[in-house]
Design a protein around this motif. Structure first.
Motif, PDB file in Angstrom:
ATOM      1  N   ARG A  16       5.234   8.755   0.279  1.00 20.14           N
ATOM      2  CA  ARG A  16       4.994   8.349   1.662  1.00 20.14           C
ATOM      3  C   ARG A  16       3.525   8.248   2.040  1.00 20.14           C
ATOM      4  N   THR A  17       2.614   8.415   1.088  1.00 20.76           N
ATOM      5  CA  THR A  17       1.207   8.174   1.413  1.00 20.76           C
ATOM      6  C   THR A  17       0.957   6.665   1.450  1.00 20.76           C
ATOM      7  N   GLN A  18      -0.218   6.284   1.947  1.00 23.03           N
ATOM      8  CA  GLN A  18      -0.516   4.863   2.164  1.00 23.03           C
ATOM      9  C   GLN A  18      -1.923   4.551   1.681  1.00 23.03           C
ATOM     10  N   CYS A  19      -2.025   3.588   0.742  1.00 22.77           N
ATOM     11  CA  CYS A  19      -3.337   3.157   0.277  1.00 22.77           C
ATOM     12  C   CYS A  19      -3.871   2.070   1.212  1.00 22.77           C
ATOM     13  N   CYS A  41      -6.385   2.212  -5.973  1.00 27.49           N
ATOM     14  CA  CYS A  41      -5.071   2.668  -5.500  1.00 27.49           C
ATOM     15  C   CYS A  41      -4.223   3.202  -6.646  1.00 27.49           C
ATOM     16  N   LYS A  88       8.251  -5.425   3.671  1.00 29.44           N
ATOM     17  CA  LYS A  88       8.818  -4.359   2.855  1.00 29.44           C
ATOM     18  C   LYS A  88       9.928  -4.948   1.994  1.00 29.44           C
ATOM     19  N   GLY A 118       0.778  -1.236   0.000  1.00 30.79           N
ATOM     20  CA  GLY A 118       0.000   0.000   0.000  1.00 30.79           C
ATOM     21  C   GLY A 118       0.808   1.283   0.000  1.00 30.79           C
ATOM     22  N   SER A 119       2.127   1.197   0.107  1.00 30.45           N
ATOM     23  CA  SER A 119       2.932   2.425   0.216  1.00 30.45           C
ATOM     24  C   SER A 119       3.298   2.993  -1.150  1.00 30.45           C
ATOM     25  N   CYS A 169      -1.717  10.723  -4.021  1.00 28.76           N
ATOM     26  CA  CYS A 169      -0.805   9.575  -3.881  1.00 28.76           C
ATOM     27  C   CYS A 169       0.643  10.028  -3.992  1.00 28.76           C
ATOM     28  N   TYR A 228      -6.671   6.709   0.219  1.00 29.28           N
ATOM     29  CA  TYR A 228      -5.413   7.182   0.808  1.00 29.28           C
ATOM     30  C   TYR A 228      -5.664   8.034   2.056  1.00 29.28           C
TER      31      TYR A 228
END
Length: 434
Positions: free
Chosen positions: A221-224, A188, A234, A50-51, A218, A196
């Motif tokens: 460093r945003t996260q879905c 996403c 990771k 998601g990142s 997006c 997000y």
């Protein structure tokens, strides 16, 4: 006197022959140029489920010297060098920009003084810093041709063009989204803001109320949103890119890079070089769903058009469009309605990298016969971008790249080659005394 006059006429004839000789042979096609190739890796970027990665890397590895670029190809790989499929890490886009860095200053970063470095940019036509790249693609990168045909090339590293006290460098931007375990994979990749949980842009500025998705939601460093209970590790990733080039000489015909945007408003605010609702290219747009009753899915097509002005004309050498999922093709027309180039997407059908089902994995390209398509100075062009609107799409793009040369091999004279090589002072005229 008669002999002297004949000698003068003969000398004049030789001069005319020298300055009007047409270079019909193409040294590149005759194998007189060795195409060089080098493969590089971007700096490492680490993504978890998601990142998002979306940052600029300055002074990346790139061929140096006075050369002609012939192609640029790229893909996302893992730390073992294995290609990563789009359904795991979606490559929203990558772009490569040329810039000049002051020699007496540290390497450029986003926080440096603007006077310490300056972007070279392409030939247009968007405002200032928007769409200034030399190369750039997205999910289609593995199966989209970027080769510049002989005897043409993208000229870089010309000492005469580099400002005094500066040196030429390159910046790479990579925008990648890890979609492993996400709740809505398409949502996403289309950067829907609710997935997000974003209400402000990367600078903290509130988004406008009607903005429901796009790159403002997006950023780095945003996260879905991921599915409850999903766990994933990771991992380290890289953009692997291969550049091909030849050493520059007078036989190569330089091309200019033009990038058109179907969202271009045609307006330019004096002094403004950034994105704004009223200023030029908007880069992305929204496709609303088809509401027609009794209309088949295949008939639900959104067509967006804009009129553009070509600042300077020339011969079209190459063309390709850039679209996102849902795209069905794009066409660039002349002002009289004739087609310059149509570029259509190829969708994948499997799971392996380069053939991912549901994703655009390639865009068709145009390589017109040199001299067959000439655009006039200030000619009005029409850009058309089509998307399936069986469902809503956010943050889609409708870009079109073309390469344009001011002459073709048949129009290249001996004098042209001397002027472009800087060797005009080496012309020797033999005077025959009869």
């Amino acid at each position: 006197m008669a002999l002297c006059s004949q000698g003068s006429l003969l000398s004049l004839a030789i001069l005319l022959l020298v300055f009007n000789f047409s270079c019909s042979q193409d040294p590149l096609e005759n194998g007189n140029h060795n195409i060089k190739s080098a493969t590089f890796l971007s700096p490492e970027f680490v993504l978890g489920p998601g990142s998002v990665e979306n940052r600029n890397y300055f002074n990346v590895d790139f061929p140096r010297g006075h050369i002609a670029l012939k192609s640029f190809n790229a893909e996302v790989i893992d730390e073992s060098g294995n290609p990563v499929p789009l359904h795991e890490t979606y490559l929203h886009h990558w772009v490569v920009d040329r810039y000049y860095q002051r020699k007496d200053k540290a390497s450029a970063t986003e926080n440096n003084q603007r006077s310490d470095y300056k972007f070279a940019g392409n030939s247009g036509i968007c405002q200032g810093r928007v769409l200034r790249q030399y190369f750039g693609l997205g999910s289609e990168t593995r199966k989209t041709a970027t080769h510049v045909p002989d005897p043409f090339g993208i000229e870089i590293g010309n000492p005469a063009e580099i400002p005094t006290g500066y040196e030429e460098r390159w910046m790479l931007n990579v925008h990648a989204i890890d979609t492993r375990g996400v709740e809505d994979r398409l949502g996403c990749t289309e950067c829907k803001c609710d997935l997000y949980n974003v209400t402000v842009d990367e600078n903290g500025k509130p988004l406008r109320p009607d903005y429901t998705g796009g790159f403002y939601c997006c950023y780095d460093r945003t996260q879905c949103r991921i599915r409850p209970g999903f766990e994933g590790v990771k991992r380290s990733l890289y953009l692997r890119y291969t550049v091909k080039w030849v050493d520059w000489d007078s036989s190569i015909i330089p091309v200019k890079i033009f990038i058109f945007d179907v969202t271009d408003t045609g307006k330019r605010i004096t002094g403004s070089t950034e994105l704004s609702p009223e200023n030029g290219c908007q880069v992305e747009y929204e496709v609303m769903p088809c509401n027609g009753t009794g209309v088949g899915v295949d008939e639900c097509i959104d067509v967006k058009r804009t009129s553009l002005t070509m600042p300077t004309g020339g011969y079209v050498i190459y063309g390709v469009a850039h679209q996102h999922t849902g795209g069905t093709g794009s066409t660039l027309y002349r002002q009289d309605g004739r087609v310059i180039c149509t570029s259509v997407p190829t969708y994948g059908e499997g799971m392996e990298a380069g053939n991912e089902a549901g994703y655009i994995v390639g865009m068709s390209t145009c390589y017109p016969k040199p001299g067959s398509i000439e655009i006039a100075d200030r000619e009005r062009l029409i850009l058309e971008s089509k998307y399936s609107n069986a469902q809503k799409h956010t943050g889609v793009m409708g870009l079109f790249y073309i390469l344009v040369a001011d002459r073709t091999p048949k129009h290249t004279t001996f004098l042209d080659s001397l002027v472009h090589s800087g060797n005009l002072d080496r012309v020797f005229v033999i005077v025959l005394n009869v």
